[in-house]
Scaffold this active site. Structure first.
Site, mmCIF file in Angstrom:
data_model
loop_
_atom_site.group_PDB
_atom_site.id
_atom_site.type_symbol
_atom_site.label_atom_id
_atom_site.label_comp_id
_atom_site.label_asym_id
_atom_site.label_seq_id
_atom_site.Cartn_x
_atom_site.Cartn_y
_atom_site.Cartn_z
ATOM 1 N N GLU A 15 -0.819 -9.020 -0.596
ATOM 2 C CA GLU A 15 -2.256 -9.206 -0.348
ATOM 3 C C GLU A 15 -3.053 -9.142 -1.646
ATOM 4 O O GLU A 15 -3.997 -9.909 -1.845
ATOM 5 C CB GLU A 15 -2.737 -8.145 0.651
ATOM 6 C CG GLU A 15 -2.108 -8.347 2.025
ATOM 7 C CD GLU A 15 -2.355 -7.183 2.967
ATOM 8 O OE1 GLU A 15 -1.881 -6.068 2.671
ATOM 9 O OE2 GLU A 15 -3.013 -7.377 3.997
ATOM 10 N N GLU A 43 4.457 -5.102 7.297
ATOM 11 C CA GLU A 43 3.742 -3.985 7.936
ATOM 12 C C GLU A 43 4.212 -3.736 9.358
ATOM 13 O O GLU A 43 4.208 -2.616 9.847
ATOM 14 C CB GLU A 43 2.225 -4.257 7.942
ATOM 15 C CG GLU A 43 1.565 -4.135 6.584
ATOM 16 C CD GLU A 43 1.556 -5.432 5.786
ATOM 17 O OE1 GLU A 43 2.342 -6.347 6.113
ATOM 18 O OE2 GLU A 43 0.750 -5.517 4.848
ATOM 19 N N ALA A 69 0.868 -1.171 0.000
ATOM 20 C CA ALA A 69 0.000 0.000 0.000
ATOM 21 C C ALA A 69 0.904 1.221 0.000
ATOM 22 O O ALA A 69 2.058 1.150 0.438
ATOM 23 C CB ALA A 69 -0.881 -0.024 1.242
ATOM 24 N N GLY A 102 0.577 -4.796 0.972
ATOM 25 C CA GLY A 102 -0.600 -4.817 0.106
ATOM 26 C C GLY A 102 -0.340 -5.476 -1.237
ATOM 27 O O GLY A 102 -1.268 -5.989 -1.871
HETATM 28 N N1 CO8 Z 1 4.678 3.145 -0.698
HETATM 29 C C1 CO8 Z 1 5.091 4.302 -1.280
HETATM 30 N N2 CO8 Z 1 6.250 4.410 -1.971
HETATM 31 C C2 CO8 Z 1 6.996 3.297 -2.077
HETATM 32 C C3 CO8 Z 1 6.644 2.082 -1.493
HETATM 33 C C4 CO8 Z 1 5.398 2.012 -0.777
HETATM 34 N N3 CO8 Z 1 4.928 0.894 -0.227
HETATM 35 N N4 CO8 Z 1 7.603 1.162 -1.751
HETATM 36 C C5 CO8 Z 1 8.532 1.796 -2.489
HETATM 37 N N5 CO8 Z 1 8.181 3.084 -2.674
HETATM 38 C C6 CO8 Z 1 8.923 4.127 -3.403
HETATM 39 C C7 CO8 Z 1 10.122 4.592 -2.617
HETATM 40 O O1 CO8 Z 1 9.745 5.530 -1.649
HETATM 41 C C8 CO8 Z 1 10.982 5.154 -3.716
HETATM 42 O O2 CO8 Z 1 10.477 6.424 -4.071
HETATM 43 P P1 CO8 Z 1 11.494 7.689 -4.166
HETATM 44 O O3 CO8 Z 1 12.368 7.345 -5.348
HETATM 45 O O4 CO8 Z 1 10.574 8.836 -4.418
HETATM 46 O O5 CO8 Z 1 12.246 7.730 -2.886
HETATM 47 C C9 CO8 Z 1 10.702 4.227 -4.903
HETATM 48 O O6 CO8 Z 1 9.458 3.583 -4.606
HETATM 49 C C10 CO8 Z 1 11.754 3.164 -5.082
HETATM 50 O O7 CO8 Z 1 11.890 2.460 -3.867
HETATM 51 P P2 CO8 Z 1 13.311 2.228 -3.136
HETATM 52 O O8 CO8 Z 1 14.253 3.325 -3.489
HETATM 53 O O9 CO8 Z 1 13.044 1.987 -1.696
HETATM 54 O O10 CO8 Z 1 13.776 0.890 -3.874
HETATM 55 P P3 CO8 Z 1 14.764 -0.236 -3.303
HETATM 56 O O11 CO8 Z 1 15.048 -1.122 -4.451
HETATM 57 O O12 CO8 Z 1 15.894 0.402 -2.574
HETATM 58 O O13 CO8 Z 1 13.906 -1.029 -2.196
HETATM 59 C C11 CO8 Z 1 11.924 -2.158 -1.356
HETATM 60 C C12 CO8 Z 1 12.778 -1.795 -2.596
HETATM 61 C C13 CO8 Z 1 12.690 -3.127 -0.450
HETATM 62 C C14 CO8 Z 1 10.656 -2.825 -1.862
HETATM 63 C C15 CO8 Z 1 11.588 -0.864 -0.566
HETATM 64 O O14 CO8 Z 1 11.070 0.095 -1.467
HETATM 65 C C16 CO8 Z 1 10.583 -1.047 0.529
HETATM 66 O O15 CO8 Z 1 10.898 -1.575 1.578
HETATM 67 N N6 CO8 Z 1 9.309 -0.599 0.316
HETATM 68 C C17 CO8 Z 1 8.279 -0.648 1.302
HETATM 69 C C18 CO8 Z 1 7.776 -2.054 1.496
HETATM 70 C C19 CO8 Z 1 6.699 -2.075 2.536
HETATM 71 O O16 CO8 Z 1 6.912 -1.772 3.697
HETATM 72 N N7 CO8 Z 1 5.472 -2.434 2.125
HETATM 73 C C20 CO8 Z 1 4.350 -2.504 2.992
HETATM 74 C C21 CO8 Z 1 3.616 -1.210 2.959
HETATM 75 S S1 CO8 Z 1 2.285 -1.142 4.131
HETATM 76 C C22 CO8 Z 1 1.052 -2.089 3.442
HETATM 77 O O17 CO8 Z 1 1.140 -2.551 2.357
HETATM 78 C C23 CO8 Z 1 -0.206 -2.378 4.186
HETATM 79 C C24 CO8 Z 1 -0.341 -1.428 5.302
HETATM 80 C C25 CO8 Z 1 -1.516 -1.755 6.152
HETATM 81 C C26 CO8 Z 1 -1.736 -0.527 6.997
HETATM 82 C C27 CO8 Z 1 -3.032 -0.592 7.692
HETATM 83 C C28 CO8 Z 1 -3.329 0.810 8.208
HETATM 84 C C29 CO8 Z 1 -4.681 0.881 8.741
#
Ligand code: CO8
Length: 258
Positions: free
Chosen positions: A112, A132, A65, A109
């Site tokens: 999911e 998460e 997400a 997400g």
């Molecule tokens: N959301 C928004 N932006 C994202 C996300 C994300 N989930 N994942 C990656 N991006 C963006 C980065 O911010 C980056 O943007 P920018 O260039 O502007 O900084 C771009 O995508 C490229 O990402 P990275 O530079 O981080 O790329 P890497 O190759 O270094 O790393 C990873 C790849 C390991 C996938 C890393 O991006 C990462 O860890 N991403 C987040 C993964 C994560 O935590 N996902 C779970 C999100 S939460 C969710 O899905 C459910 C939440 C439920 C919440 C319930 C609330 C009520």
């Protein structure tokens, strides 16, 4: 129809939907949900389309997400908007079959969303995870429930509590994905599989999907009764008569979809 965050094309009877937010590793924001809901509704409503494939990029199916969309929201916003509920009505409710073709990251997400598919075909580069907990939250789009049903308590619990990623080979061994293929073959393989499903009697395909899903939502006795009734209903279709007649006459069936 044009979409902001996805690409949609039809290949004969197969709809191919590609997540297209490369700058955010296909993170799932509200616009993605709006676009996917419209694309799946259009697919369901189109009598020429009989299977769909949802895929991402080589690097990411979807990295979760959209964290940037959620960072400033407060609990009341999530609750009042019934945040994430749209995935159930917009994506899970799709009645026709669809496959997730996953390469690279399928996290949070993204994992999911893949698990909302009828089944997942993974590239050998696929990485699944529910990280998460590292953000101070927990899965909100079905991860704790669908992952547990797919891989069992031990692995689901370990993955949710540590946030570690599971590679494609482990995902296949654990029952999360139906098959692993070389990354270069992923799309071809998924489209061929979808074409094979699309060549089946369409109503029977929809009923088979519904029956397998019912196995996750009812007890065995209720599930078996429902299966029998659905089977009996299908025997009233023209395609049942055609399918059985074609078998006896040693020729391929020609389907009416009813
Ligand atoms: N959301 C928004 N932006 C994202 C996300 C994300 N989930 N994942 C990656 N991006 C963006 C980065 O911010 C980056 O943007 P920018 O260039 O502007 O900084 C771009 O995508 C490229 O990402 P990275 O530079 O981080 O790329 P890497 O190759 O270094 O790393 C990873 C790849 C390991 C996938 C890393 O991006 C990462 O860890 N991403 C987040 C993964 C994560 O935590 N996902 C779970 C999100 S939460 C969710 O899905 C459910 C939440 C439920 C919440 C319930 C609330 C009520």
């Amino acid at each position: 129809m044009t979409y902001e965050t996805i690409l949609v094309e039809q290949r004969d009877a197969v709809t191919l939907i590609t997540l297209n937010r490369p700058q955010a590793l296909n993170a799932l924001n509200g616009q993605v949900l709006t676009d996917l809901s419209a694309a799946f509704a259009a697919y369901d409503a189109d009598p020429t389309q009989h299977c769909a494939v949802l895929t991402g990029s080589e690097k990411a199916f979807a990295a979760g997400a959209d964290i940037k969309e959620m960072v400033e929201k407060e609990a009341a916003d999530f609750f009042l908007q019934d945040f994430f509920s749209g995935w159930q009505t917009g994506v899970v409710a799709t009645r026709k079959p669809w496959i997730a073709a996953v390469a690279g990251f399928a996290l949070g997400g993204g994992c999911e969303l893949a698990m909302m598919a009828d089944f997942i075909i993974a590239a050998d580069t696929a990485k699944f995870g529910q990280p998460e907990i590292k953000l101070g939250v927990a899965p909100g789009m079905g991860g704790s429930q669908r992952l547990t049903r797919a891989v069992g308590k031990a692995k689901a619990m370990e993955m949710c509590l540590t946030g570690r990623m599971m590679g494609a080979e482990e995902a296949e061994r654990s029952g999360l994905v139906s098959r692993v293929v070389a990354a270069a073959d992923l799309l071809d393989d998924a489209l061929k599989t979808a074409a094979a499903i699309a060549a089946m009697p369409p109503m029977a395909a929809m009923v088979n999907k519904e029956m397998v899903n019912i196995a996750f939502e009812t007890g065995l006795a209720q599930g078996l009764l429902t299966e029998r009734r659905m089977f009996q209903i299908l025997t009233a279709t023209q395609d049942k008569k055609e399918g059985m007649t074609a078998f006896v006459e040693k020729r391929p069936g020609v389907w009416k979809g009813r």
